[in-house]
Design a protein around this motif. Structure first.
Motif, mmCIF file in Angstrom:
data_model
loop_
_atom_site.group_PDB
_atom_site.id
_atom_site.type_symbol
_atom_site.label_atom_id
_atom_site.label_comp_id
_atom_site.label_asym_id
_atom_site.label_seq_id
_atom_site.Cartn_x
_atom_site.Cartn_y
_atom_site.Cartn_z
ATOM 1 N N LEU A 207 -0.476 -5.088 31.404
ATOM 2 C CA LEU A 207 -1.428 -6.161 31.126
ATOM 3 C C LEU A 207 -0.872 -7.087 30.047
ATOM 4 O O LEU A 207 0.297 -7.033 29.694
ATOM 5 C CB LEU A 207 -2.764 -5.547 30.705
ATOM 6 C CG LEU A 207 -3.373 -4.555 31.708
ATOM 7 C CD1 LEU A 207 -4.692 -3.992 31.177
ATOM 8 C CD2 LEU A 207 -3.577 -5.187 33.075
ATOM 9 N N LEU B 235 3.504 -12.662 29.852
ATOM 10 C CA LEU B 235 3.086 -11.877 31.010
ATOM 11 C C LEU B 235 3.754 -12.393 32.283
ATOM 12 O O LEU B 235 4.254 -11.625 33.103
ATOM 13 C CB LEU B 235 1.566 -11.912 31.155
ATOM 14 C CG LEU B 235 0.999 -11.237 32.413
ATOM 15 C CD1 LEU B 235 1.379 -9.762 32.457
ATOM 16 C CD2 LEU B 235 -0.516 -11.400 32.475
ATOM 17 N N MET C 13 -4.175 -13.605 39.532
ATOM 18 C CA MET C 13 -3.096 -12.624 39.658
ATOM 19 C C MET C 13 -3.536 -11.432 40.496
ATOM 20 O O MET C 13 -4.696 -11.039 40.475
ATOM 21 C CB MET C 13 -2.656 -12.159 38.263
ATOM 22 C CG MET C 13 -2.221 -13.288 37.363
ATOM 23 S SD MET C 13 -1.746 -12.750 35.719
ATOM 24 C CE MET C 13 -1.461 -14.333 34.925
ATOM 25 N N ILE D 23 6.266 -10.655 35.066
ATOM 26 C CA ILE D 23 5.990 -10.718 36.504
ATOM 27 C C ILE D 23 7.213 -11.224 37.267
ATOM 28 O O ILE D 23 7.606 -10.665 38.302
ATOM 29 C CB ILE D 23 4.771 -11.631 36.768
ATOM 30 C CG1 ILE D 23 3.488 -10.944 36.272
ATOM 31 C CG2 ILE D 23 4.651 -11.978 38.247
ATOM 32 C CD1 ILE D 23 2.251 -11.813 36.351
ATOM 33 N N ARG E 266 -3.979 -7.664 41.337
ATOM 34 C CA ARG E 266 -4.206 -6.483 40.495
ATOM 35 C C ARG E 266 -3.042 -5.498 40.565
ATOM 36 O O ARG E 266 -2.622 -4.928 39.551
ATOM 37 C CB ARG E 266 -5.505 -5.794 40.902
ATOM 38 C CG ARG E 266 -5.796 -4.511 40.127
ATOM 39 C CD ARG E 266 -5.859 -4.779 38.629
ATOM 40 N NE ARG E 266 -5.949 -3.573 37.866
ATOM 41 C CZ ARG E 266 -7.093 -3.067 37.378
ATOM 42 N NH1 ARG E 266 -8.226 -3.708 37.621
ATOM 43 N NH2 ARG E 266 -7.110 -1.968 36.684
ATOM 44 N N LEU F 285 -0.291 -6.547 38.221
ATOM 45 C CA LEU F 285 -0.615 -6.264 36.821
ATOM 46 C C LEU F 285 -0.489 -4.780 36.514
ATOM 47 O O LEU F 285 -0.039 -4.383 35.438
ATOM 48 C CB LEU F 285 -2.032 -6.749 36.506
ATOM 49 C CG LEU F 285 -2.265 -8.255 36.544
ATOM 50 C CD1 LEU F 285 -3.714 -8.577 36.189
ATOM 51 C CD2 LEU F 285 -1.327 -8.981 35.593
#
Length: 234
Positions: A55, A68, A45, A72, A47, A50
């Motif tokens: 997170l 998660l 992924m 996204i 950064r 995120l």
């Protein structure tokens, strides 16, 4: 996620991990062609993404990767499946450990349904539907045998038995195909384990799911790896 096994039991589990009728559904389980995906197993992924979406949610013990990846995708980013990136996964070593694993996983999927509703795919509702239909069929069978509410039981039977029989026939047909020799020779133990593992996956997961939907996952954890020979504790 390429499941593999060292023993007949593990190899039986691995075959169903990689099959749509077993754990399949996500692209990374079935070896789908490269393309957009719902979630990722051990994904790589960016950064900055995120940092944008946050997170992992540490209140989720199982399915945290799916949650998660949901955030996204909701943020307008893309989850991409590349079958060239593969990791070997070793399943649980015993039937009891497998049942515990799937019950915990089902409980947390039920929790995710409580939190996110129909953002969860329809495939997640198949195992609990099987459990409910099976329970209703048993109750109806008892009512018919004892003669209690015979008319009501017969009416319910026409509603429940047909979808249950259809579901069971599908599972049996695919299970028999999975233990066939089309993919090469298999030992008898592995074939028998395949037939045992298939309903274990669905029923354990379905029972956990129903509990998770009704009361939440709470502090449910998957302790089935504890003491495992393949995954020693740090």
């Amino acid at each position: 996620m390429r499941a593999d096994g060292r023993t007949p039991f593990q190899r039986a589990v691995a075959r169903l991990y990689n099959a749509p009728v077993g754990l399949g559904g996500g692209a990374y389980h079935g070896g789908a062609p490269e393309g957009e995906a719902e979630s990722a197993y051990l994904g790589v992924m960016r950064r900055e993404v995120l940092d944008e979406v946050g997170l992992f949610d540490e209140t989720i013990r199982r399915g945290e990767d799916w949650e998660l990846n949901l955030r996204i995708r909701q943020a307008g980013h893309l989850v991409w499946f590349d079958p060239a990136l593969s990791v070997t996964y070793w399943p649980r070593e015993s039937w009891w450990r497998l049942a515990r694993q799937f019950r915990a996983t089902g409980a947390w999927r039920g929790e995710l349904v409580r939190r996110y509703g129909r953002r969860n795919g329809l495939r997640f509702f198949a195992p609990p539907a099987l459990v409910v239909l099976t329970a209703l069929a048993v109750i109806i069978g008892i009512l018919q045998l004892t003669g209690v509410l015979r008319a009501v039981a017969s009416l319910l039977a026409s509603v429940v038995y047909l979808p249950l029989i259809a579901y069971a026939a599908l599972v049996l047909a695919v299970g028999l195909a999975g233990v066939g020799i089309a993919r090469g020779p298999r030992g008898l133990r592995e074939r028998l384990w395949t037939l045992a593992v298939l309903p274990t996956m669905h029923i354990s997961w379905g029972l956990g799911f129903l509990a998770g939907v009704l009361r939440g996952a709470g502090d449910t954890v998957d302790a089935s790896r504890l003491g495992s020979r393949n995954t020693p504790l740090p």
